[in-house]
Design an enzyme around this catalytic site. Structure first.
Site, PDB file in Angstrom:
ATOM      1  N   SER A 154      15.454  10.490  26.753  1.00  0.00           N
ATOM      2  CA  SER A 154      13.409  10.876  26.938  1.00  0.00           C
ATOM      3  C   SER A 154      13.606  12.199  27.118  1.00  0.00           C
ATOM      4  O   SER A 154      12.524  12.594  26.248  1.00  0.00           O
ATOM      5  CB  SER A 154      13.380   9.314  28.313  1.00  0.00           C
ATOM      6  OG  SER A 154      12.212   8.757  28.656  1.00  0.00           O
ATOM      7  N   LYS A 171     -10.085   3.552  37.705  1.00  0.00           N
ATOM      8  CA  LYS A 171      -9.400   4.335  38.596  1.00  0.00           C
ATOM      9  C   LYS A 171      -8.057   3.717  39.222  1.00  0.00           C
ATOM     10  O   LYS A 171      -7.329   4.233  39.332  1.00  0.00           O
ATOM     11  CB  LYS A 171     -10.702   4.440  39.983  1.00  0.00           C
ATOM     12  CG  LYS A 171      -9.652   5.865  40.975  1.00  0.00           C
ATOM     13  CD  LYS A 171      -9.249   6.556  40.571  1.00  0.00           C
ATOM     14  CE  LYS A 171      -8.913   8.112  41.546  1.00  0.00           C
ATOM     15  NZ  LYS A 171      -8.500   9.084  41.373  1.00  0.00           N
TER      16      LYS A 171
END
Length: 343
Positions: free
Chosen positions: A176, A228
């Site tokens: 990863s 948000k």
């Protein structure tokens, strides 16, 4: 059910207390900065050729008889004189006596906290390294926060951009975020059972809204901006929020795939960007690595033809700073995966 509720409240209190402690410690460290030395630390350099010679000579002294040991010393002295003669000739012609190999260790955690040392080590090496030299990064990391490993990868990019050959050696794991760093290298070597790949993105988040609702506890989330806050731990998550969060994960995955594709065009991205990880021998077939070899074997071979130096940045840290770092690590481990996507 009661136990889960009590545990949730305990966890929330524990995190709150931990944050409060971190704030206090940060303030204390801030006050102490006025009297602290401004130096971050120092660069430590170790000649790996000398270290290997010492080990070899110690073993020879133990296993060879006097006659054989005497002959070996004679041969070594002759070889050394020939190398010095060749080096002087090359210097007269304006060349470098021998190429140099600079070795860096990078052991990654969730936050890629070793990047603070990596940036100093890279800066020091680039002040002296040339295109005839090489940088070897012994990389071990299962991945972590996207922005942290993005910065770590950018530090390695500095080496390649300066036209200094970069080799990444993986003995155990570079998955990863770890592979995001590794794929920048001109050459990737790995042990046969090292784990590589995992080109994917993961995020997880518990939600206690239903539990709090059953206990008549309200938890309000106020935001300014349509997206948000997509998901929340204690508030009510909507399908629209979940959809937006998945879109962001998919976009991040696309960026990751593009990044690997640009740095290793020989890789079939559609084949390997499934989130799977492969052991060394399988990774070689997928072109995720270039050669199966341990870092020890690679560096031993390099010591026969080049001057090899271990470079390490040692930070100046007080006991208070070390304690604060450990507490911050615990806090990030508890909250990081639920707040930020991970590679």
């Amino acid at each position: 059910m009661e136990f889960i509720f009590e545990y949730g409240l305990f966890l929330a209190k524990a995190i709150t207390i931990l944050v409060a402690i971190l704030v206090v410690i940060s303030a204390l460290v801030g006050l102490g900065q006025k009297t602290r030395r401004t130096d971050k630390g120092y660069i430590e350099v170790r000649n790996m050729n000398d270290n290997m010679d010492n080990i070899t000579n110690t073993l020879k002294s133990a296993v060879l008889n006097k006659s054989a040991l005497k002959q070996d010393k004679k041969d070594s002295k002759k070889k050394r004189k020939e190398e010095e003669k060749t080096a002087k000739q090359e210097l007269k012609q304006g060349g470098q006596s021998r190429s140099r190999v600079y070795v860096i260790d990078f052991e990654g955690d969730l936050r890629a906290s070793a990047v603070s040392r990596l940036r100093e080590e890279v800066t020091a090496i680039l002040s002296v390294a040339g295109s005839n030299d090489e940088v070897v990064v012994k990389l071990e990391s299962p991945g972590g926060l996207v922005h942290s490993y993005g910065l770590a990868a950018s530090q390695l990019r500095r080496i390649v951009d300066r036209q200094v050959p970069l080799t990444v050696a993986v003995d155990k794991v570079a998955a990863s975020g770890g592979y995001m760093m590794a794929c920048i290298a001109n050459n990737i070597i790995a042990a046969p059972f090292a784990l590589l790949g995992s080109i994917g993105v993961v995020a997880q988040m518990p939600n206690f809204h239903k539990l709090l609702k059953n206990k008549d506890v309200d938890f309000d989330v106020y935001t300014a901006g349509e997206h948000k806050r997509t998901l929340t731990v204690f508030g009510e998550n909507t399908e629209e929020g979940r959809k937006k969060f998945m879109e962001e994960l998919e976009d991040l995955h696309d960026l990751f795939k593009e990044f690997v594709g640009e740095n290793r065009p020989q890789v079939n991205i559609s084949e390997v960007a499934t989130g799977e990880a492969w052991y060394g021998t399988r990774a070689l077939k997928h072109a995720l690595v270039d050669e199966l070899k341990t870092s020890d074997e690679y560096l031993y071979d390099k010591c026969q033809e080049a001057d090899v130096f271990q470079v390490k940045f040692v930070e100046y840290r007080s006991k208070l700073e070390k304690m604060m770092e450990k507490m911050a690590h615990v806090y990030t481990t508890l909250t990081g995966p639920s707040q930020f996507p991970r590679l």
